[in-house]
Write an enzyme that holds these catalytic residues in place. Structure first.
Site, mmCIF file in Angstrom:
data_model
loop_
_atom_site.group_PDB
_atom_site.id
_atom_site.type_symbol
_atom_site.label_atom_id
_atom_site.label_comp_id
_atom_site.label_asym_id
_atom_site.label_seq_id
_atom_site.Cartn_x
_atom_site.Cartn_y
_atom_site.Cartn_z
ATOM 1 N N ILE A 170 0.834 -1.193 0.000
ATOM 2 C CA ILE A 170 0.000 0.000 0.000
ATOM 3 C C ILE A 170 0.874 1.251 0.000
ATOM 4 C CG2 ILE A 170 -0.237 -0.092 2.523
ATOM 5 C CD1 ILE A 170 -3.041 1.141 2.220
ATOM 6 N N CYS A 171 0.409 2.278 -0.673
ATOM 7 C CA CYS A 171 1.034 3.600 -0.662
ATOM 8 C C CYS A 171 2.500 3.513 -1.095
ATOM 9 C CB CYS A 171 0.879 4.226 0.726
ATOM 10 S SG CYS A 171 1.232 6.005 0.785
ATOM 11 N N GLY A 172 3.418 4.015 -0.271
ATOM 12 C CA GLY A 172 4.825 4.082 -0.650
ATOM 13 C C GLY A 172 5.451 2.744 -0.953
ATOM 14 N N THR A 193 4.329 0.487 -2.739
ATOM 15 C CA THR A 193 4.175 0.179 -4.162
ATOM 16 C C THR A 193 5.315 0.770 -4.988
ATOM 17 O OG1 THR A 193 2.782 2.121 -4.616
ATOM 18 C CG2 THR A 193 1.652 0.089 -3.944
#
Length: 209
Positions: free
Chosen positions: A110-112, A114
């Site tokens: 999730i988020c960073g 990725t």
């Protein structure tokens, strides 16, 4: 003879984004509403055994180190975001994700987190999402623009990706991939935690009776 619960690994590192993983890990560990409670347990994993400090200031001591991850028992890997990813952090976690995906173990980022997968080339040929396609496009070596899906969470086989503003969507994808709930239970769960529907609570209780 009871079977030991399989570990769902939660990667922990400095500046960890506290809000992104909590719904998933809490409901994996709680056993409430699950088809077969006790199949999984959350285990924190760090690069070393040194404590980390989350973005919210929480001190977390990893249960195991990344070198101790056992591919034969691991049920899944959860990679939350962190401010550290903005500085290019994450290569060892992307290596671990690639290794686990190769043997059919789910990975949820999730988020960073990725961005680390993007820099490693793991998003170049499969549907995925993140905070924005422009966010991933800024990562060196990313070539997956045509596979980017403008959704809050995307599941492609064993890989789950999500935007940092969608912890409930992320958790739903993780819980679904692990097969913890009946579909009707998961629908009620999501209506309660994401859609804030008061009618979802008695539905969730009824599904769990």
């Amino acid at each position: 003879m009871s079977t030991a619960p399989r570990p769902v690994l939660l990667a922990v590192y400095d500046t960890l984004a506290d809000w992104e993983y909590g719904l998933a890990t809490a409901h994996i560990n709680s056993g409430a509403h699950q088809i077969d409670p006790g199949r999984f347990t959350v285990v924190t994993v760090g690069l070393t055994d040194a404590p980390i400090r989350t973005m919210g200031g929480m001190r977390v001591v990893p249960d195991i180190t990344i070198d101790e991850v056992d591919d034969t028992t691991t049920a899944a890997l959860i990679l939350p975001g962190a401010e550290a990813f903005s500085a290019g952090y994450g290569a060892p976690w992307a290596d671990l994700a690639e290794r686990l995906l190769a043997v059919g173990i789910p990975v949820a980022a999730i988020c960073g987190a990725t961005s680390a997968l993007a820099r490693h080339g793991l998003l170049d040929h499969r549907p995925h999402t993140s905070n924005a396609v422009e966010y991933l496009g800024a990562q060196p070596g990313y070539r997956g623009e045509e596979f980017y899906v403008d959704e809050l969470a995307v599941t492609d086989g064993d890989l789950i990706t999500a935007s940092g503003i969608a912890p409930a969507h992320f958790a739903r994808a993780v819980l679904e991939r692990l097969g913890l709930y009946r579909p009707e239970t998961l629908a009620a769960w999501f209506d309660l935690y994401e859609n804030h529907d008061p009618a979802a609570y008695p539905r969730l209780m009824a599904e769990s009776a």
